[in-house]
Design a protein around this motif. Sequence first.
Motif, short mmCIF file in Angstrom:
data_model
loop_
_atom_site.label_atom_id
_atom_site.label_comp_id
_atom_site.label_asym_id
_atom_site.label_seq_id
_atom_site.Cartn_x
_atom_site.Cartn_y
_atom_site.Cartn_z
N THR A 146 0.83 -1.19 0.00
CA THR A 146 0.00 0.00 0.00
C THR A 146 0.87 1.25 0.00
N VAL A 147 0.25 2.37 -0.29
CA VAL A 147 0.98 3.65 -0.24
C VAL A 147 1.57 3.86 1.14
N GLY A 148 0.77 3.60 2.17
CA GLY A 148 1.27 3.78 3.54
C GLY A 148 2.44 2.87 3.85
N ASP A 149 2.37 1.62 3.40
CA ASP A 149 3.46 0.69 3.65
C ASP A 149 4.73 1.10 2.90
N ASN A 150 4.57 1.69 1.71
CA ASN A 150 5.72 2.20 0.98
C ASN A 150 6.42 3.30 1.78
N VAL A 151 5.65 4.21 2.34
CA VAL A 151 6.23 5.31 3.10
C VAL A 151 6.84 4.80 4.41
N ALA A 152 6.23 3.76 4.97
CA ALA A 152 6.72 3.22 6.24
C ALA A 152 8.02 2.44 6.10
N LEU A 153 8.32 1.98 4.90
CA LEU A 153 9.47 1.08 4.72
C LEU A 153 10.79 1.63 5.26
N PRO A 154 11.17 2.88 4.96
CA PRO A 154 12.43 3.38 5.52
C PRO A 154 12.42 3.44 7.05
N LEU A 155 11.27 3.75 7.63
CA LEU A 155 11.15 3.82 9.09
C LEU A 155 11.31 2.43 9.71
N GLU A 156 10.77 1.43 9.03
CA GLU A 156 10.90 0.06 9.53
C GLU A 156 12.33 -0.45 9.40
N MET A 157 13.01 -0.02 8.34
CA MET A 157 14.36 -0.51 8.09
C MET A 157 15.42 0.17 8.94
N PHE A 158 15.23 1.46 9.23
CA PHE A 158 16.32 2.23 9.83
C PHE A 158 16.01 2.81 11.21
N THR A 159 14.84 2.50 11.77
CA THR A 159 14.54 2.97 13.12
C THR A 159 14.03 1.80 13.95
N ARG A 160 13.89 2.03 15.25
CA ARG A 160 13.34 1.02 16.16
C ARG A 160 11.98 1.45 16.69
N LEU A 161 11.31 2.29 15.94
CA LEU A 161 9.99 2.77 16.35
C LEU A 161 8.97 1.66 16.30
N ASP A 162 7.97 1.72 17.21
CA ASP A 162 6.93 0.70 17.19
C ASP A 162 5.93 0.99 16.07
N ASP A 163 5.05 0.04 15.82
CA ASP A 163 4.12 0.14 14.70
C ASP A 163 3.20 1.36 14.82
N GLU A 164 2.76 1.66 16.03
CA GLU A 164 1.85 2.80 16.21
C GLU A 164 2.54 4.12 15.87
#
Length: 282
Positions: free
Chosen positions: A113-131
């Motif tokens: 999804t568009v949201g998942d595309n934008v989230a990808l760098p945050l998931e790869m390079f940070t330790r932030l939780d899903d919320e």
Amino acid sequence: MNPSASSLPAPSDRTRGDVLLSLRDVTIGYGKKVIQKNISMDVKRGSIFAIMGGSGCGKSTLLRAMIGLLRPQSGTYTVDGDEYWTGPDSHRTALNRRFGVLFQSGALWSSMTVGDNVALPLEMFTRLDDEMIRRLVELKLGLVGMSHAIDLMPSEISGGMKKRAGLARAMALDPDVLFFDEPSAGLDPITSARLDDLILTLRDGLGATIVIVSHELPSLFTIADDGIFLDAETHTPIAHGSPRDLRDHSTNPMVHAFMHREASTDAPPAEPATKGTNSNGH
């Protein structure tokens, strides 16, 4: 004032306190083939810097070198005073975290999804939780007017919306520099003008520094405040300055012809686009 390369002071003579990106005597190419040589330029903080020139002059190749996809054959490249190519890979990785890139196609993964595309760098390079990641994705999409598309697939949105979604992803890690490769390519004039307004808003609101490759003169005249003009025939930069100043004052015939859209009978073949993932995930 004539802002051609010969009439401007060398970049090394200018005030450097606010310089974020700096190239000195850089040569770029592939193997033994030289695309451009003797590139010296400064990109100041908060500026919108245009890389200009005709087809095949090396605009996208220079952009590749600036984002770390192509090592220069010679010369130095510094990011906020740090030599980019000196040191281990971890050093370049840290500097790359300061970059955001918008490729020509938007480069969205078609299976996400568009949201998942934008989230990808945050998931790869940070330790932030899903919320927290979800909140940041909503924020970034909101900045580009795409909040409504967070759960849509790339196939469900227009070309202009894909560009804006790609921009939101480029901003995900709050980069110091945003690199745009032909952001208006394939867009109608109204959508292109809206994207220009968005780029100016991001620069003014977030203080972002922007480097843009483009041959779209209306866009360049509207948003860019500095730039470099690359010549395909001599394989060297032949002018520095804002697109408007080059249009109004340059006496170089190649620059004048480009800025006034005069036809050229010996235009070189187009260079390949900057490598990036396309909307089909390749």
